[in-house]
Enzyme design. Structure first.
Site, PDB file in Angstrom:
ATOM      1  N   THR A  16       0.836  -1.210   0.000  1.00  6.45           N
ATOM      2  CA  THR A  16       0.000   0.000   0.000  1.00  6.45           C
ATOM      3  C   THR A  16       0.867   1.255   0.000  1.00  6.45           C
ATOM      4  O   THR A  16       0.670   2.161  -0.808  1.00  6.45           O
ATOM      5  CB  THR A  16      -0.919   0.006   1.248  1.00  6.45           C
ATOM      6  OG1 THR A  16      -1.676  -1.197   1.244  1.00  6.45           O
ATOM      7  CG2 THR A  16      -1.851   1.200   1.256  1.00  6.45           C
ATOM      8  N   VAL A  17       1.835   1.312   0.889  1.00  2.40           N
ATOM      9  CA  VAL A  17       2.675   2.515   1.005  1.00  2.40           C
ATOM     10  C   VAL A  17       3.806   2.480  -0.022  1.00  2.40           C
ATOM     11  O   VAL A  17       4.021   3.447  -0.765  1.00  2.40           O
ATOM     12  CB  VAL A  17       3.244   2.653   2.445  1.00  2.40           C
ATOM     13  CG1 VAL A  17       4.161   3.872   2.539  1.00  2.40           C
ATOM     14  CG2 VAL A  17       2.117   2.736   3.466  1.00  2.40           C
ATOM     15  N   ALA A  46      12.720  -4.308  -2.853  1.00  4.72           N
ATOM     16  CA  ALA A  46      12.571  -5.670  -2.340  1.00  4.72           C
ATOM     17  C   ALA A  46      11.105  -5.959  -2.041  1.00  4.72           C
ATOM     18  O   ALA A  46      10.424  -5.138  -1.425  1.00  4.72           O
ATOM     19  CB  ALA A  46      13.403  -5.853  -1.079  1.00  4.72           C
ATOM     20  N   GLU A 131       8.857  10.018   9.950  1.00  4.02           N
ATOM     21  CA  GLU A 131       7.656  10.870  10.009  1.00  4.02           C
ATOM     22  C   GLU A 131       6.376  10.079   9.751  1.00  4.02           C
ATOM     23  O   GLU A 131       5.333  10.336  10.377  1.00  4.02           O
ATOM     24  CB  GLU A 131       7.794  12.000   8.976  1.00  4.02           C
ATOM     25  CG  GLU A 131       6.744  13.070   9.071  1.00  4.02           C
ATOM     26  CD  GLU A 131       6.719  13.775  10.416  1.00  4.02           C
ATOM     27  OE1 GLU A 131       7.614  14.564  10.698  1.00  4.02           O
ATOM     28  OE2 GLU A 131       5.790  13.523  11.205  1.00  4.02           O
ATOM     29  N   VAL A 134       3.919   7.837  12.533  1.00  5.28           N
ATOM     30  CA  VAL A 134       2.818   8.328  13.382  1.00  5.28           C
ATOM     31  C   VAL A 134       1.947   9.267  12.564  1.00  5.28           C
ATOM     32  O   VAL A 134       2.426  10.271  12.031  1.00  5.28           O
ATOM     33  CB  VAL A 134       3.356   9.067  14.631  1.00  5.28           C
ATOM     34  CG1 VAL A 134       2.184   9.562  15.484  1.00  5.28           C
ATOM     35  CG2 VAL A 134       4.266   8.175  15.446  1.00  5.28           C
ATOM     36  N   GLY A 189      -7.142   0.568   2.156  1.00  5.31           N
ATOM     37  CA  GLY A 189      -5.694   0.570   2.427  1.00  5.31           C
ATOM     38  C   GLY A 189      -5.327   1.229   3.741  1.00  5.31           C
ATOM     39  O   GLY A 189      -4.168   1.569   3.966  1.00  5.31           O
ATOM     40  N   GLU A 192      -3.824  -2.238   8.950  1.00  2.00           N
ATOM     41  CA  GLU A 192      -2.556  -2.971   8.959  1.00  2.00           C
ATOM     42  C   GLU A 192      -2.761  -4.345   8.328  1.00  2.00           C
ATOM     43  O   GLU A 192      -3.907  -4.813   8.201  1.00  2.00           O
ATOM     44  CB  GLU A 192      -2.058  -3.141  10.399  1.00  2.00           C
ATOM     45  CG  GLU A 192      -1.670  -1.850  11.082  1.00  2.00           C
ATOM     46  CD  GLU A 192      -0.564  -1.097  10.357  1.00  2.00           C
ATOM     47  OE1 GLU A 192       0.518  -1.643  10.162  1.00  2.00           O
ATOM     48  OE2 GLU A 192      -0.802   0.063   9.971  1.00  2.00           O
ATOM     49  N   ASP A 203      -1.686  -0.625  17.276  1.00  2.00           N
ATOM     50  CA  ASP A 203      -1.087   0.368  16.373  1.00  2.00           C
ATOM     51  C   ASP A 203      -1.071   1.746  17.053  1.00  2.00           C
ATOM     52  O   ASP A 203      -0.042   2.431  17.058  1.00  2.00           O
ATOM     53  CB  ASP A 203      -1.904   0.398  15.068  1.00  2.00           C
ATOM     54  CG  ASP A 203      -1.409   1.441  14.094  1.00  2.00           C
ATOM     55  OD1 ASP A 203      -0.422   1.168  13.391  1.00  2.00           O
ATOM     56  OD2 ASP A 203      -2.002   2.539  14.031  1.00  2.00           O
ATOM     57  N   LYS A 207       2.191   4.103  18.377  1.00  6.59           N
ATOM     58  CA  LYS A 207       2.353   5.520  18.022  1.00  6.59           C
ATOM     59  C   LYS A 207       2.418   6.387  19.277  1.00  6.59           C
ATOM     60  O   LYS A 207       3.202   7.344  19.355  1.00  6.59           O
ATOM     61  CB  LYS A 207       1.204   5.961  17.121  1.00  6.59           C
ATOM     62  CG  LYS A 207       1.256   5.309  15.748  1.00  6.59           C
ATOM     63  CD  LYS A 207      -0.067   5.451  15.016  1.00  6.59           C
ATOM     64  CE  LYS A 207       0.004   4.878  13.611  1.00  6.59           C
ATOM     65  NZ  LYS A 207      -1.315   4.759  12.966  1.00  6.59           N
TER      66      LYS A 207
HETATM   67  P1  NAP Z   1       1.621  -3.897   2.965  1.00  2.00           P
HETATM   68  O1  NAP Z   1       0.619  -3.351   2.002  1.00  2.00           O
HETATM   69  O2  NAP Z   1       1.317  -5.190   3.647  1.00  2.00           O
HETATM   70  O3  NAP Z   1       3.020  -4.009   2.163  1.00  2.00           O
HETATM   71  C1  NAP Z   1       4.121  -4.706   2.685  1.00  2.00           C
HETATM   72  C2  NAP Z   1       5.160  -4.863   1.577  1.00  2.00           C
HETATM   73  O4  NAP Z   1       6.315  -5.469   2.119  1.00  2.00           O
HETATM   74  C3  NAP Z   1       4.694  -5.740   0.406  1.00  2.00           C
HETATM   75  O5  NAP Z   1       5.127  -5.215  -0.803  1.00  2.00           O
HETATM   76  C4  NAP Z   1       5.416  -7.080   0.674  1.00  2.00           C
HETATM   77  O6  NAP Z   1       5.713  -7.796  -0.506  1.00  2.00           O
HETATM   78  C5  NAP Z   1       6.672  -6.587   1.319  1.00  2.00           C
HETATM   79  N1  NAP Z   1       7.266  -7.618   2.183  1.00  2.00           N
HETATM   80  C6  NAP Z   1       6.716  -8.235   3.241  1.00  2.00           C
HETATM   81  N2  NAP Z   1       7.590  -9.095   3.786  1.00  2.00           N
HETATM   82  C7  NAP Z   1       8.718  -9.019   3.050  1.00  2.00           C
HETATM   83  C8  NAP Z   1       9.977  -9.673   3.097  1.00  2.00           C
HETATM   84  N3  NAP Z   1      10.260 -10.572   4.027  1.00  2.00           N
HETATM   85  N4  NAP Z   1      10.909  -9.339   2.172  1.00  2.00           N
HETATM   86  C9  NAP Z   1      10.639  -8.415   1.222  1.00  2.00           C
HETATM   87  N5  NAP Z   1       9.467  -7.758   1.117  1.00  2.00           N
HETATM   88  C10 NAP Z   1       8.522  -8.058   2.020  1.00  2.00           C
HETATM   89  O7  NAP Z   1       1.925  -2.851   4.136  1.00  2.00           O
HETATM   90  P2  NAP Z   1       1.689  -1.265   4.095  1.00  2.00           P
HETATM   91  O8  NAP Z   1       0.275  -0.957   4.470  1.00  2.00           O
HETATM   92  O9  NAP Z   1       2.271  -0.696   2.877  1.00  2.00           O
HETATM   93  O10 NAP Z   1       2.536  -0.835   5.386  1.00  2.00           O
HETATM   94  C11 NAP Z   1       3.941  -0.793   5.352  1.00  2.00           C
HETATM   95  C12 NAP Z   1       4.464  -0.091   6.600  1.00  2.00           C
HETATM   96  O11 NAP Z   1       3.959   1.236   6.627  1.00  2.00           O
HETATM   97  C13 NAP Z   1       4.031  -0.715   7.928  1.00  2.00           C
HETATM   98  O12 NAP Z   1       5.057  -0.540   8.869  1.00  2.00           O
HETATM   99  C14 NAP Z   1       2.820   0.110   8.318  1.00  2.00           C
HETATM  100  O13 NAP Z   1       2.591   0.118   9.719  1.00  2.00           O
HETATM  101  C15 NAP Z   1       3.269   1.474   7.838  1.00  2.00           C
HETATM  102  N6  NAP Z   1       2.203   2.429   7.577  1.00  2.00           N
HETATM  103  C16 NAP Z   1       1.137   2.072   6.806  1.00  2.00           C
HETATM  104  C17 NAP Z   1       0.157   3.004   6.531  1.00  2.00           C
HETATM  105  C18 NAP Z   1      -1.065   2.670   5.692  1.00  2.00           C
HETATM  106  O14 NAP Z   1      -1.963   3.504   5.618  1.00  2.00           O
HETATM  107  N7  NAP Z   1      -1.113   1.498   5.071  1.00  2.00           N
HETATM  108  C19 NAP Z   1       0.276   4.308   7.042  1.00  2.00           C
HETATM  109  C20 NAP Z   1       1.394   4.644   7.822  1.00  2.00           C
HETATM  110  C21 NAP Z   1       2.356   3.694   8.079  1.00  2.00           C
HETATM  111  P3  NAP Z   1       4.592  -8.378  -1.469  1.00  2.00           P
HETATM  112  O15 NAP Z   1       4.014  -7.164  -2.178  1.00  2.00           O
HETATM  113  O16 NAP Z   1       5.321  -9.264  -2.398  1.00  2.00           O
HETATM  114  O17 NAP Z   1       3.595  -9.072  -0.599  1.00  2.00           O
HETATM  115  N1  HSE Z   2      -3.314   1.118  10.042  1.00  2.69           N
HETATM  116  C1  HSE Z   2      -2.916   2.458  10.348  1.00  2.69           C
HETATM  117  C2  HSE Z   2      -4.148   3.301  10.590  1.00  2.69           C
HETATM  118  C3  HSE Z   2      -2.119   3.029   9.206  1.00  2.69           C
HETATM  119  O1  HSE Z   2      -5.267   2.838  10.321  1.00  2.69           O
HETATM  120  O2  HSE Z   2      -4.018   4.419  11.066  1.00  2.69           O
HETATM  121  C4  HSE Z   2      -1.487   4.344   9.535  1.00  2.69           C
HETATM  122  O3  HSE Z   2      -0.449   4.187  10.449  1.00  2.69           O
END
Ligand code: NAP
Ligand code: HSE
Length: 430
Positions: A16-17, A46, A131, A134, A189, A192, A203, A207
């Site tokens: 997603t990110v 990666a 940044e 949180v 999206g 988590e 979560d 934060k």
């Molecule tokens: P996500 O959609 O689950 O994406 C995770 C990515 O990491 C995927 O591309 C996955 O690969 C890859 N991955 C997982 N395990 C791996 C490994 N062992 N080696 C290499 N690649 C690996 O997660 P996300 O929502 O983007 O969140 C990512 C981070 O940002 C988290 O720490 C989350 O707390 C933080 N965050 C998210 C948001 C939000 O709104 N989503 C907001 C703020 C912060 P595949 O694509 O091949 O599965």
């Molecule tokens: N899963 C988290 C939320 C993403 O819903 O706020 C942002 O950190």
């Protein structure tokens, strides 16, 4: 002649990110060069699954060997958006050891190992920016780390989880069932990978720990945070809140006690509609800061979702690149004190207590006597009818010690005219 050696960046994760980080990185690369002083080059990404369709991403950049990428030896900035504790922790420490600066959105990791990572980065003379960890796109880490570092922060109260704020708002405004809204939040999206982290408050607690560590200059960990999620919030709680001109929000609250300990918790809370946090809806987040000299400040904006989070990540990437170009780095944490954590029973709040009682003379007096017996003062009492023919008593206390309220509930449960299922929730604001 101008040195045009590019700043080499690798991306760990393209979900997603990460997918949005890659997209905006490519769209904005000319601007990023002007803003940092050198071209920024994305040299590898990666992922776990090399076969997955990833529109806009050059397949030649993909690898499923993240460790190989971060230990190449020529990488300037590693962007970690995989999430979770491992392999993220090992990858970040390896990156730092190999001289790369790190940008991460990983609050779970920082709330557990932030101090270890900051120490390693300091020892290697590289940056750790976070940044996006949180409140998504909202600048809050940098204001705490830099802008407010000359002030004395006394309390930080925040809506820091977009998924739960979205769910609670949909339940409040549209009466939508909890399960349906959670599915929607996942599709958008916000949630988590394991949405338990959102709905059970982990979560938000991570934060809160990061915010408190910066605000109070003392390392706070996830395990220090008292935590409740939103899974037990009912339509009845939401209606009772509305009856008191309040809304239910999942609030993270960090406060310095008079003795200098840190009170820190994440709880579903009834908050007055007059409080600025009450109007924060959907996946928006907001952080309300109380400080000695600046007074009250509020930061608000999109708290979750790919593109808003990518904005925060890329702000860090450009900042780390600027530092790299100038041969400098910034401190990651600021935990030079060792403050204690206020024990849960010593936390102080106003409380809403809802109980079903026999609709008979003398019951109200008996219930009031139990509160008084534990030194818990009542601010308001409302009585309504329940479908079962019993009476519903909704009580709001003045500020009380948590341990006294817990004892009061235990005493009330012993009364024969009080029925099972006493509900309790914190209350904030007027
Ligand atoms: P996500 O959609 O689950 O994406 C995770 C990515 O990491 C995927 O591309 C996955 O690969 C890859 N991955 C997982 N395990 C791996 C490994 N062992 N080696 C290499 N690649 C690996 O997660 P996300 O929502 O983007 O969140 C990512 C981070 O940002 C988290 O720490 C989350 O707390 C933080 N965050 C998210 C948001 C939000 O709104 N989503 C907001 C703020 C912060 P595949 O694509 O091949 O599965
Ligand atoms: N899963 C988290 C939320 C993403 O819903 O706020 C942002 O950190």
């Amino acid at each position: 002649m101008r040195d045009v050696k590019p700043v080499k960046v690798v991306l760990l994760g393209a979900g997603t990110v990460g997918s949005q980080v890659a997209r905006v990185f490519l769209e904005q690369s000319a601007e990023f060069e002007s803003r940092s002083g050198r071209p920024l080059e994305l040299v590898g990404i990666a992922v776990r699954d090399l076969e997955k369709e990833r529109p806009g991403i050059d397949k030649a950049l993909l690898t499923n060997d993240p460790m190989g990428l971060v230990t190449r030896g020529d990488i300037d900035i590693v962007v970690e958006v995989i999430g979770g504790l491992e392999p993220a922790r090992g990858l970040i420490l390896a990156a730092v050891k190999h001289g790369a600066s790190v940008v991460t959105a990983n609050k779970a990791l920082l709330a557990e190992y932030g101090d270890v990572i900051f120490r390693a980065a300091e020892a290697s003379g590289v940056d750790v920016y976070y940044e996006a960890a949180v409140a998504g796109a909202i600048p809050i880490i940098r204001p705490l780390r830099e802008s407010l570092v000359g002030d004395e922060i006394t309390a930080v109260t925040g809506i820091v989880n977009g998924t739960t704020n979205y769910i609670l708002e949909q339940m409040t405004s549209h009466g939508v069932a909890y399960g349906d809204v959670l599915l929607e939040a996942q599709k958008l999206g916000y949630a988590e990978a394991d949405p338990t982290a959102d709905v059970e408050g982990f979560d938000a607690a991570a934060k809160a720990a990061i915010l408190a560590s910066l605000a109070f200059h003392s390392q706070v960990r996830l395990t220090d945070v008292s935590r409740e999620g939103i899974t037990s919030v009912t339509d009845g709680d939401i209606a009772a809140a509305a009856d008191m001109d309040c809304v239910v929000k999942l609030l993270a609250r960090c406060e310095l006690s008079e003795s200098g300990t840190i009170s820190i918790g994440v709880h579903p809370t009834m908050i007055s509609n007059k409080h600025p946090l009450a109007g924060i809806n959907g996946a928006q987040n907001a952080i309300f800061i109380e400080s000695r000299y600046a007074g009250e400040l509020m930061f608000m904006g999109p708290g979750a979702g790919g593109a808003p989070t990518a904005s925060a990540v890329l702000g860090d990437v450009v900042t780390a690149a600027r530092n790299r170009v100038r041969g400098t780095f910034a401190p990651g944490g600021s935990a030079y004190l060792t403050r204690g954590i206020t024990p849960a029973q010593e936390e102080r709040s106003r409380y809403f207590v809802s109980l079903l009682v026999d609709d008979e003379p003398g019951v109200l007096a008996q219930v009031a006597a139990v509160f008084a017996g534990r030194g818990v003062s009542l601010q308001a009492v409302r009585q309504g009818e329940d479908a079962s023919g019993l009476a519903r008593l909704n009580v709001v206390t003045h500020v009380a010690r948590n341990g006294d309220v817990v004892q009061t509930i235990a005493d009330l449960e012993q009364l024969s005219r009080v029925h099972a299922g006493i509900k309790i929730m914190r209350v904030e604001g007027a």
